[in-house]
Design an enzyme around this catalytic site. Structure first.
Site: not given
Ligand code: NAD
Length: 370
Positions: A140, A225
């Site tokens: 990510k 996140y």
């Protein structure tokens, strides 16, 4: 950061989990459209980029996975070749650099390419890996734009390969319990999520502060996140987004965002207020408020030490290695021909919101996404 190597341990864990073994024994795995290696008990992983995450988290996790193992490395630093080869018992034939990478097409020991490079390089190595006939797991944020994400998805689709994104939190039991509680309306209708992740970034010369390599700053790196948490707690995509940015150090953060706050409205009416920063630490949480109670993780996104609480009391599970679990799950998806829950499409959805956040900051307005 300097790689901290432990004493050489030449153990390859190639044992297969009981469930997996049962599946193989039952002849339950799809065979026609999967790679040669997909019939193996343990899939070979090539790590591309041997920086901090590969060294400290991913390679150690790959010693515990059972259904996949470290089989090859791709590095631009010749000194790392010998270190990694002896530590992980990797034969010369399975060591590549960025120029020789495409030769991996002929390497039957490699089934999965795991891209652990600066964000702007994710697209190129995902596409090259897919063209070489390998499944791809990519760190990510998936890439620097929705367009890049789409090209990665298309490349894996046309090569008939799986694409997964390194959203490790989705494999942690604390997060899984919160998702279950949120989606089952344990405390009634959810109304508001408060989420944030930030840390004080060091070295001003690192790639994370270079827009070309990182795509953005705190939002791309850790704000993602908090954004993901809002998406997986609600199970929805935001319909409107409003954001603002503050920069207190215009030299260090000349190219990328330092601190951002943003709000999101979801179709069910849930509101989210989120924050991210590269300029202070201590913000690492989410708290979701419903009619009759709350659920919370704080710290929420660390590798270890996640703490959970709800109106009913603590949310407590044994410590897990989320890197081990995400890799086991991805290998299992390949072996069982199932789509990963952390697919490329999932990564693209985050980039869509991230682009809307940057657009809102740039244009000073609310972005309506659907
Ligand atoms: P890092 O800087 O420690 O490692 C990057 C690696 O890429 C190094 O080996 C470096 O040599 C190599 N590289 C190749 N070309 C480069 C270039 N042009 N500039 C800089 N480095 C180059 O970074 P990292 O912390 O290992 O992060 C790598 C990826 O993993 C990023 O996408 C990051 O967002 C992601 N990440 C994910 C987590 C997680 O918890 N899932 C945690 C940290 C990092």
């Amino acid at each position: 950061m300097t790689a901290q190597f432990q004493p050489s341990r030449r153990t390859f864990v190639k044992t297969v989990s009981a469930g997996l073994a049962a599946g193989i024994a039952a002849g339950g795995f799809h065979s026609s459209k999967v790679a040669r290696g997909d019939q193996k008990k343990s899939l070979g992983v090539a790590l591309v980029g041997l920086g901090s995450l590969s060294t400290k988290q991913i390679a150690p996790a790959l010693q515990k996975t059972g259904n996949c193992h470290l089989a090859a490395i791709v590095t631009g630093t010749p000194e790392k070749e010998q270190l990694w080869a002896s530590k992980y018992n990797i034969d010369r034939a399975h060591i590549y650099n960025y120029e020789s990478f495409d030769k991996i097409v002929g390497d039957d020991a490699v089934d999965i390419v795991y891209v652990v490079l600066p964000n702007s390089m994710h697209e190129e190595y995902t596409i090259r890996a897919a063209k070489a006939g390998k499944h791809v797991f990519c760190e990510k944020p998936m890439a620097n734009s929705v367009a890049e994400c789409q090209r990665m998805i298309d490349a894996c689709k046309s090569a008939d390969r799986q694409l997964g994104i390194g959203y490790r939190c989705q494999f942690d039991p604390h997060h899984q319990k919160c998702i279950e509680m949120a989606r089952s309306n344990e405390f009634g209708t959810m109304r508001l999520i408060d989420a944030g992740f930030g840390f004080k970034i060091g070295d001003p010369k690192q790639w994370r502060l270079n827009k070309q390599l990182a795509g953005g700053g705190a939002l791309m790196d850790v704000g993602i996140y908090a954004l993901q948490a809002c998406r997986y707690l609600t199970g929805e995509e935001p319909i409107s987004i409003t954001a603002q940015e503050t920069k207190t150090d215009a030299t260090k953060f000349a190219q990328v965002d330092e601190s951002i706050t943003w709000t999101m409205k979801f179709p069910s009416g849930v509101m989210a207020q989120c924050a991210t920063s590269y300029n202070f630490s201590g913000m690492n949480r989410f708290r979701a408020y419903s009619d009759n109670g709350f659920i919370q993780l704080d710290p929420a996104y660390s590798y270890t030490g996640i703490q959970g609480e709800s109106s009913k009391g603590p949310i407590k599970f044994d410590q897990v290695d989320a890197f081990q679990l995400e890799l086991q799950d991805f290998a299992n998806c390949i072996l069982e021909n199932k789509k990963s829950r952390v697919s490329g499409e999932e990564g693209l959805k985050d980039l869509k919101v991230i682009e809307a956040i940057y657009e809102s900051i740039r244009d000073g307005k609310t972005i309506v996404t659907s």
